[in-house]
Design a protein around this motif. Sequence first.
Motif, PDB file in Angstrom:
ATOM      1  N   VAL A  73       0.866  -1.187   0.000  1.00  0.00           N
ATOM      2  CA  VAL A  73       0.000   0.000   0.000  1.00  0.00           C
ATOM      3  C   VAL A  73       0.896   1.229   0.000  1.00  0.00           C
ATOM      4  CG1 VAL A  73      -1.780   1.291   1.211  1.00  0.00           C
ATOM      5  CG2 VAL A  73      -1.805  -1.202   1.274  1.00  0.00           C
ATOM      6  N   TRP A  75       0.518   4.670   0.722  1.00  0.00           N
ATOM      7  CA  TRP A  75      -0.438   5.576   1.358  1.00  0.00           C
ATOM      8  C   TRP A  75      -0.387   6.974   0.760  1.00  0.00           C
ATOM      9  CZ3 TRP A  75      -4.036   3.255   4.027  1.00  0.00           C
ATOM     10  CH2 TRP A  75      -3.746   2.030   4.619  1.00  0.00           C
ATOM     11  N   ARG A  80      -2.750   0.643  -4.073  1.00  0.00           N
ATOM     12  CA  ARG A  80      -2.161  -0.649  -3.703  1.00  0.00           C
ATOM     13  C   ARG A  80      -1.627  -1.257  -5.000  1.00  0.00           C
ATOM     14  NH1 ARG A  80      -2.984  -4.553   0.453  1.00  0.00           N
ATOM     15  NH2 ARG A  80      -4.300  -3.072   1.551  1.00  0.00           N
TER      16      ARG A  80
END
Length: 88
Positions: A73, A75, A80
């Motif tokens: 992931v 962020w 993803r």
Amino acid sequence: LGPRDLLHLAWTSKDLRGMLMSKKAEWIWREARKTIVGLPPRPRDLNEPEYARLAFDPYCHVSCVLMGRCDNVFWEFQVRLCKKCEAR
């Protein structure tokens, strides 16, 4: 229930999806998110179900390959990626 459970429930029927994806259900997602230790704060531009998908849907958002888990992931980009897509 946790956010992953809510996602799975939302994917089981149109009625549950309609109920859980409504703005009125945001509090349910917020409370579920509180049960997860170490989860980064939700970005302002994602709603609760979108954030739950980013955090808990285990598949690559680019290739949509449903073979195996994708635990990468990113962020800061809200995506993803599998190893193959990350290398592109």
